[in-house]
Design a protein around this motif. Structure first.
Motif, short mmCIF file in Angstrom:
data_model
loop_
_atom_site.label_atom_id
_atom_site.label_comp_id
_atom_site.label_asym_id
_atom_site.label_seq_id
_atom_site.Cartn_x
_atom_site.Cartn_y
_atom_site.Cartn_z
N SER A 162 3.51 -40.13 26.80
CA SER A 162 2.94 -39.39 25.64
C SER A 162 2.96 -37.91 25.70
N ARG A 183 5.03 -35.98 26.09
CA ARG A 183 6.18 -35.16 25.61
C ARG A 183 6.33 -35.30 23.96
N TRP A 184 5.15 -35.87 23.44
CA TRP A 184 5.06 -35.91 21.89
C TRP A 184 5.39 -34.75 20.93
N LEU A 227 11.43 -41.84 23.71
CA LEU A 227 10.08 -41.14 23.63
C LEU A 227 10.22 -39.72 24.39
N TRP A 228 10.90 -39.41 25.20
CA TRP A 228 11.03 -38.28 25.81
C TRP A 228 12.13 -37.19 25.00
N PRO A 239 11.83 -37.60 20.30
CA PRO A 239 10.46 -37.96 19.99
C PRO A 239 10.31 -38.08 18.45
#
Length: 513
Positions: free
Chosen positions: A214, A216-217, A339-340, A343
């Protein structure tokens, strides 16, 4: 009629929706209807109350008078300790460690009310989650508003087996509240809540990789990384510190991670290993019938014995804890990668969290069937945003909820569980179809056929099989069929969600388009 009833139970305010009764409603049904059943978890938590109340902390994770030893993290032990000081005013005898399988009307009343009372945190968490929902799709009617639909999907979720006295509403409330805080950009608070949750119940380790990603959002920040690390360290020190000082950490971890329990639970969770074990069982039966296998060489510990134990597969290679760990990590990695490096904002985090939960459920060691709720509940938040997510949610939640039926196995519970699931399923399908009525149908013909197949499966397992000659020779068939059939649906939902995550463009590209 259902819609009218829901309208009476819900009041709308400018910024959110409040649903008055708590979602985990089974304990309330029990209180009002006097349903004569409680599972072994009733004795589990009674014993934990007794351990934490009557013994010093140095003996909590060593006490073994009962087979139901303390195997939750320290925060939950302190939670039981706090409850025990209220329990003593109901019935002091429940707090005696040597009163094995003790039960009284006052003990039962305390356990049920303690579950209902702690569920208030879940209600508050749903209120906070409703604030995070985009209301652009809101219809004119109250019942067509995404916030209303979400509140019902969460608060009246059929999947909470709180009859088991496991305080699932309370723990799920902590998870949803941490998710809400991350959506509200209160990242440190969300991280703190999740760290606390981990030390209440370690099953939430399944979704920890999503929280690690999270940071890296928006952009990577060393300060945020250090802050998150400090929060985790301080919470862990508070939880495990006393046992570190007592030199008991190895004993605590041996209780938290009992690998000797075997690959699958007594009732197989509907995951990949259920399909694997079912295939092994079919191959072994065929092998015995065709005399390819020697009956004297078949392992005595059977997957279908109903016991929680280690065993060897008959035909296929046996699975080790290390193998399940490797499979789980491989299944999780693509979602963490997205996720990374791709995004998609808070929604991307939530999808990653659900995929972590589902991947761990699919490939984890000794997974309990109730672990499906770790994916079903957060998936509810996605379901009111996009039609594709709504479709996945309906397949996952319907299949996941039906897979819990064997937990409620007595005759008085049969009509109750069928009625509650039908009400929830009919509402969730109809409300989400109404919400996305301008888009393509939520199900294709194959998905519709599969979901309708749950009906004949239930009829066979409950009303046909008990009267057949197979009942004595193959008593495991109803559980095997339920587990395997539901495993197909959950695997399909997992795969469909993964395809969606991998093919959706990043947030920046979506906005440009």
């Amino acid at each position: 009629m259902l819609q009218f009833g829901l309208q009476k139970l819900v009041t709308l305010r400018a910024d959110s929706i409040y649903t008055l009764p708590p979602g985990p409603i089974y304990p309330i049904v029990e209180l009002l209807g006097n349903v004569p059943n409680h599972s072994t978890d009733f004795e589990v938590h009674r014993n934990w109350l007794a351990i934490t109340h009557s013994l010093p902390i140095s003996q909590w994770y060593y006490e073994a008078t009962s087979e139901w030893t303390l195997d939750y993290p320290p925060f939950f032990a302190w939670f039981e300790y706090a409850l025990s000081h209220v329990a003593k005013y109901f019935d002091q005898e429940m707090l005696n460690v040597r009163n094995l399988n003790y039960s009284s009307s006052r003990t039962l009343l305390f356990q049920r009310f303690s579950v209902i009372f702690t569920d208030t945190l879940f209600v508050y968490a749903v209120h906070e989650c409703c604030k995070c929902i985009d209301g652009k799709k809101a219809g004119r009617e109250l019942t067509e508003k995404p916030k209303f639909i979400l509140s019902v999907l969460l608060l009246w979720n059929f999947g909470f087996p709180d009859i088991h006295f496991q305080y699932n509403g309370f723990l799920s409330g902590l998870m949803l509240l941490s998710i809400a805080r991350l959506f509200q950009k209160r990242h440190m608070e969300g991280a703190f809540l999740f760290a606390v949750l981990l030390h209440f119940k370690h099953i939430y380790l399944y979704v920890a990789p999503a929280y690690d990603g999270s940071i890296r959002w928006n952009s990577f920040s060393f300060l945020r990384l250090i802050s998150l690390g400090l929060i985790v360290f301080l919470v862990s020190a508070l939880s495990l510190g006393p046992f570190l000082a007592l030199n008991q950490l190895p004993q605590v971890f041996s209780r938290l991670f009992p690998f000797k329990r075997g690959l699958c639970h007594a009732y197989w969770a509907p995951n990949f290993w259920a399909l694997y074990s079912a295939l092994d069982k079919v191959l072994s039966i065929i092998g015995l019938e065709l005399k390819f296998l020697d009956p004297s060489k078949i392992p005595k510990a059977s997957m279908t014995s109903g016991l929680v134990q280690q065993f060897q597969h008959t035909v296929l290679p046996s699975v080790t804890p290390l193998a399940t760990l490797i499979c789980t990590l491989i299944a999780i990695l693509p979602s963490i990668f997205c996720l990374w490096f791709k995004p998609q904002g808070p929604r991307g985090f939530l999808r990653c969290l659900i995929l972590c939960a589902l991947s761990s459920f699919m490939f984890g060691w000794h997974v309990h069937e109730k672990a499906i709720l770790l994916a079903v509940l957060p998936m509810s938040l996605l379901s009111v945003g996009k039609a594709g997510d709504a479709s996945i949610f309906l397949i996952l939640t319907t299949t996941g909820h039906y897979s819990l039926f064997p937990l409620l196995f007595t005759a008085p519970e049969l009509p109750i569980k069928i009625l509650l699931m039908l009400l929830f399923t009919i509402y969730s399908v109809s409300s989400l179809k109404t919400l996305f009525r301008k888009e393509k149908p939520l199900f294709n013909w194959m998905e519709t056929f599969y979901l309708l197949g749950l009906g004949p499966l239930e009829v066979f397992c409950e009303f046909v099989f008990p009267f057949t000659s197979w009942k004595l020779k193959y008593p495991f068939i109803p559980l095997l069929l339920t587990s395997v059939y539901c495993a197909v649906g959950i695997t399909y939902a997992w795969f469909k969600l993964y395809v969606s995550v991998l093919t959706d463009p990043p947030v920046g590209k979506t906005k440009k388009q």
